[in-house]
Motif scaffolding. Structure first.
Motif, PDB file in Angstrom:
ATOM      1  N   SER A 114      53.331  50.519   2.815  1.00  0.00           N
ATOM      2  CA  SER A 114      52.907  50.309   1.423  1.00  0.00           C
ATOM      3  C   SER A 114      52.247  48.942   1.276  1.00  0.00           C
ATOM      4  O   SER A 114      51.299  48.784   0.507  1.00  0.00           O
ATOM      5  CB  SER A 114      54.084  50.461   0.468  1.00  0.00           C
ATOM      6  OG  SER A 114      54.985  49.407   0.617  1.00  0.00           O
ATOM      7  N   PHE A 117      48.691  49.231   2.789  1.00  0.00           N
ATOM      8  CA  PHE A 117      47.769  49.981   1.924  1.00  0.00           C
ATOM      9  C   PHE A 117      47.495  49.262   0.597  1.00  0.00           C
ATOM     10  O   PHE A 117      46.440  49.466  -0.008  1.00  0.00           O
ATOM     11  CB  PHE A 117      48.250  51.420   1.737  1.00  0.00           C
ATOM     12  CG  PHE A 117      47.901  52.271   2.913  1.00  0.00           C
ATOM     13  CD1 PHE A 117      46.659  52.884   2.988  1.00  0.00           C
ATOM     14  CD2 PHE A 117      48.759  52.402   3.993  1.00  0.00           C
ATOM     15  CE1 PHE A 117      46.309  53.633   4.093  1.00  0.00           C
ATOM     16  CE2 PHE A 117      48.408  53.149   5.104  1.00  0.00           C
ATOM     17  CZ  PHE A 117      47.179  53.768   5.162  1.00  0.00           C
ATOM     18  N   SER A 118      48.445  48.403   0.171  1.00  0.00           N
ATOM     19  CA  SER A 118      48.173  47.575  -1.019  1.00  0.00           C
ATOM     20  C   SER A 118      47.070  46.566  -0.700  1.00  0.00           C
ATOM     21  O   SER A 118      46.176  46.339  -1.525  1.00  0.00           O
ATOM     22  CB  SER A 118      49.442  46.837  -1.438  1.00  0.00           C
ATOM     23  OG  SER A 118      50.428  47.754  -1.787  1.00  0.00           O
ATOM     24  N   VAL A 121      43.769  48.249  -0.779  1.00  0.00           N
ATOM     25  CA  VAL A 121      43.233  48.429  -2.132  1.00  0.00           C
ATOM     26  C   VAL A 121      42.518  47.159  -2.584  1.00  0.00           C
ATOM     27  O   VAL A 121      41.393  47.217  -3.103  1.00  0.00           O
ATOM     28  CB  VAL A 121      44.363  48.805  -3.133  1.00  0.00           C
ATOM     29  CG1 VAL A 121      43.856  48.791  -4.556  1.00  0.00           C
ATOM     30  CG2 VAL A 121      44.941  50.162  -2.804  1.00  0.00           C
ATOM     31  N   LEU A 122      43.169  46.007  -2.359  1.00  0.00           N
ATOM     32  CA  LEU A 122      42.551  44.730  -2.745  1.00  0.00           C
ATOM     33  C   LEU A 122      41.245  44.520  -1.975  1.00  0.00           C
ATOM     34  O   LEU A 122      40.240  44.106  -2.540  1.00  0.00           O
ATOM     35  CB  LEU A 122      43.511  43.567  -2.481  1.00  0.00           C
ATOM     36  CG  LEU A 122      44.795  43.531  -3.321  1.00  0.00           C
ATOM     37  CD1 LEU A 122      45.637  42.324  -2.956  1.00  0.00           C
ATOM     38  CD2 LEU A 122      44.461  43.492  -4.809  1.00  0.00           C
ATOM     39  N   LEU A 124      39.348  46.787  -0.690  1.00  0.00           N
ATOM     40  CA  LEU A 124      38.321  47.719  -1.184  1.00  0.00           C
ATOM     41  C   LEU A 124      37.586  47.120  -2.379  1.00  0.00           C
ATOM     42  O   LEU A 124      36.353  47.157  -2.438  1.00  0.00           O
ATOM     43  CB  LEU A 124      38.966  49.062  -1.567  1.00  0.00           C
ATOM     44  CG  LEU A 124      38.050  50.045  -2.312  1.00  0.00           C
ATOM     45  CD1 LEU A 124      36.907  50.506  -1.419  1.00  0.00           C
ATOM     46  CD2 LEU A 124      38.831  51.241  -2.820  1.00  0.00           C
ATOM     47  N   ILE A 182      42.711  55.059   1.888  1.00  0.00           N
ATOM     48  CA  ILE A 182      43.706  54.943   0.806  1.00  0.00           C
ATOM     49  C   ILE A 182      44.013  56.323   0.226  1.00  0.00           C
ATOM     50  O   ILE A 182      45.174  56.659  -0.007  1.00  0.00           O
ATOM     51  CB  ILE A 182      43.210  53.978  -0.295  1.00  0.00           C
ATOM     52  CG1 ILE A 182      42.943  52.596   0.298  1.00  0.00           C
ATOM     53  CG2 ILE A 182      44.242  53.852  -1.406  1.00  0.00           C
ATOM     54  CD1 ILE A 182      42.138  51.680  -0.595  1.00  0.00           C
ATOM     55  N   ILE A 183      42.970  57.143   0.027  1.00  0.00           N
ATOM     56  CA  ILE A 183      43.172  58.491  -0.527  1.00  0.00           C
ATOM     57  C   ILE A 183      44.028  59.333   0.428  1.00  0.00           C
ATOM     58  O   ILE A 183      44.941  60.043   0.010  1.00  0.00           O
ATOM     59  CB  ILE A 183      41.814  59.166  -0.821  1.00  0.00           C
ATOM     60  CG1 ILE A 183      41.134  58.451  -1.997  1.00  0.00           C
ATOM     61  CG2 ILE A 183      41.983  60.646  -1.138  1.00  0.00           C
ATOM     62  CD1 ILE A 183      39.719  58.890  -2.271  1.00  0.00           C
ATOM     63  N   TYR A 185      46.251  58.255   2.496  1.00  0.00           N
ATOM     64  CA  TYR A 185      47.637  57.780   2.382  1.00  0.00           C
ATOM     65  C   TYR A 185      48.289  58.332   1.111  1.00  0.00           C
ATOM     66  O   TYR A 185      49.419  58.816   1.153  1.00  0.00           O
ATOM     67  CB  TYR A 185      47.655  56.248   2.372  1.00  0.00           C
ATOM     68  CG  TYR A 185      49.052  55.665   2.253  1.00  0.00           C
ATOM     69  CD1 TYR A 185      49.955  55.768   3.308  1.00  0.00           C
ATOM     70  CD2 TYR A 185      49.468  55.027   1.092  1.00  0.00           C
ATOM     71  CE1 TYR A 185      51.229  55.243   3.205  1.00  0.00           C
ATOM     72  CE2 TYR A 185      50.735  54.501   0.981  1.00  0.00           C
ATOM     73  CZ  TYR A 185      51.615  54.608   2.036  1.00  0.00           C
ATOM     74  OH  TYR A 185      52.876  54.100   1.928  1.00  0.00           O
ATOM     75  N   ILE A 186      47.557  58.247  -0.006  1.00  0.00           N
ATOM     76  CA  ILE A 186      48.099  58.727  -1.291  1.00  0.00           C
ATOM     77  C   ILE A 186      48.463  60.211  -1.201  1.00  0.00           C
ATOM     78  O   ILE A 186      49.559  60.613  -1.593  1.00  0.00           O
ATOM     79  CB  ILE A 186      47.076  58.482  -2.434  1.00  0.00           C
ATOM     80  CG1 ILE A 186      47.057  56.994  -2.805  1.00  0.00           C
ATOM     81  CG2 ILE A 186      47.401  59.320  -3.669  1.00  0.00           C
ATOM     82  CD1 ILE A 186      46.054  56.613  -3.863  1.00  0.00           C
TER      83      ILE A 186
END
Lengths: 192, 192
Positions: A114, A117-118, A121-122, A124, A182-183, A185-186
């Protein structure tokens, strides 16, 4: 012979299914991270090798001045090169992390995942903004803008603009790969 | 009286804990989505109301021409306004979705949630790139660039530039809120 209760069988089946999904996810994760590395490195190399020197006519002897165009001429490209370097470095680290999980056939802890992947996101957000900024400058360089009186430069510095254009294109691919990561992983985590 | 096995008690406790985490998550989700709506709407309004008309001196009668600066003068701002409109509209829909889940005290299906957050990721990439493009044009307008001969325009169109600057700032906030939303989801789902 000890009998196994149906609940335990169900739990074992569930675990085995989850394990297959996870190992599939880790494999896709490694592949996408290698892609991320390749695209960001290509973009970075295209950007930093974009130097071009042209002789511009001047009205006094020697009637020609050598003017070089470099990526450092525009702040957007400096920002972009910094972000692409970080992406490149980050993708190496996370590829190693994912690859070790794939080889060991174990998953890294969900806390670490997590966290990774956080940061994805940043990254990205930052990478997409850098791509947008570079893309906009490249577009202005290609087309100019008569409304604000900014002339185009790509009619003179053609090779420079080709490098920048290719860099922007691969940078867009990088952002897309990061989004897919990210997608992926989600979707994988939501299915648990 | 029927006895309850320890496994069932454990399962019930786990479910109750998960329910508390989920309802907390839904509350934060609603708040962040309202923030997203507010920031993207503010940014959009600041951008589209940025028109300014200035009298520019010309060497022939009447020695002054009215020249208007609008957000449609630059492609980056048109792109930005389109993306901000989509973000605004999308944030309304997802706020309603999250709010209904909060009121009903139930969670939306995990498939729908993963779908919503996947779109969030794509939107983050697009919004960040639009912010980067607008920010770069705003920076060029403010400082100009002597290397490529693009002059600054904010010394003439001051109110226009203030609008654009404010729009870029709130657009950055929008991107940050969207990032936090996705990170919140990733952390919450990973803990399950």
């Amino acid at each position: 012979m000890a009998s196994i209760s149906p609940a335990v069988v169900l739990e074992l089946e569930k675990n085995s299914e989850a394990s297959t999904t996870t190992s599939k996810f880790v494999l896709h994760d490694v592949i996408l991270r290698v892609f991320l590395f390749a695209t960001s490195l290509t973009s970075l190399v295209a950007l930093v090798t974009s130097k071009q020197t042209e002789t511009i006519p001047v009205p006094f002897p020697p009637y020609g001045a050598s003017v070089a165009a470099e990526f450092t001429d525009l702040p957007a490209f400096i920002y972009s090169s910094a972000v692409l370097s970080v992406t490149c470095f980050y993708s190496i680290i996370t590829t190693i992390l994912s690859f070790s999980a794939l080889v060991k056939r174990s998953t890294t802890s969900s806390k670490l995942m997590s966290c990774v992947f956080s940061v994805d996101v940043l990254l990205l957000g930052i990478l997409a903004s850098a791509t947008g900024a570079s893309g906009e400058v490249a577009y202005l360089g290609l087309k100019g803008n008569s409304n604000v009186g900014w002339h185009k430069i790509c009619n003179v510095y053609d090779s420079y603009c080709r490098h920048i254009g290719f860099s922007v294109l691969t940078s867009i691919f990088s952002s897309m790969v990061l989004s897919f990561l990210i997608i992926l992983y989600i979707i994988t985590v939501s299915r648990r």
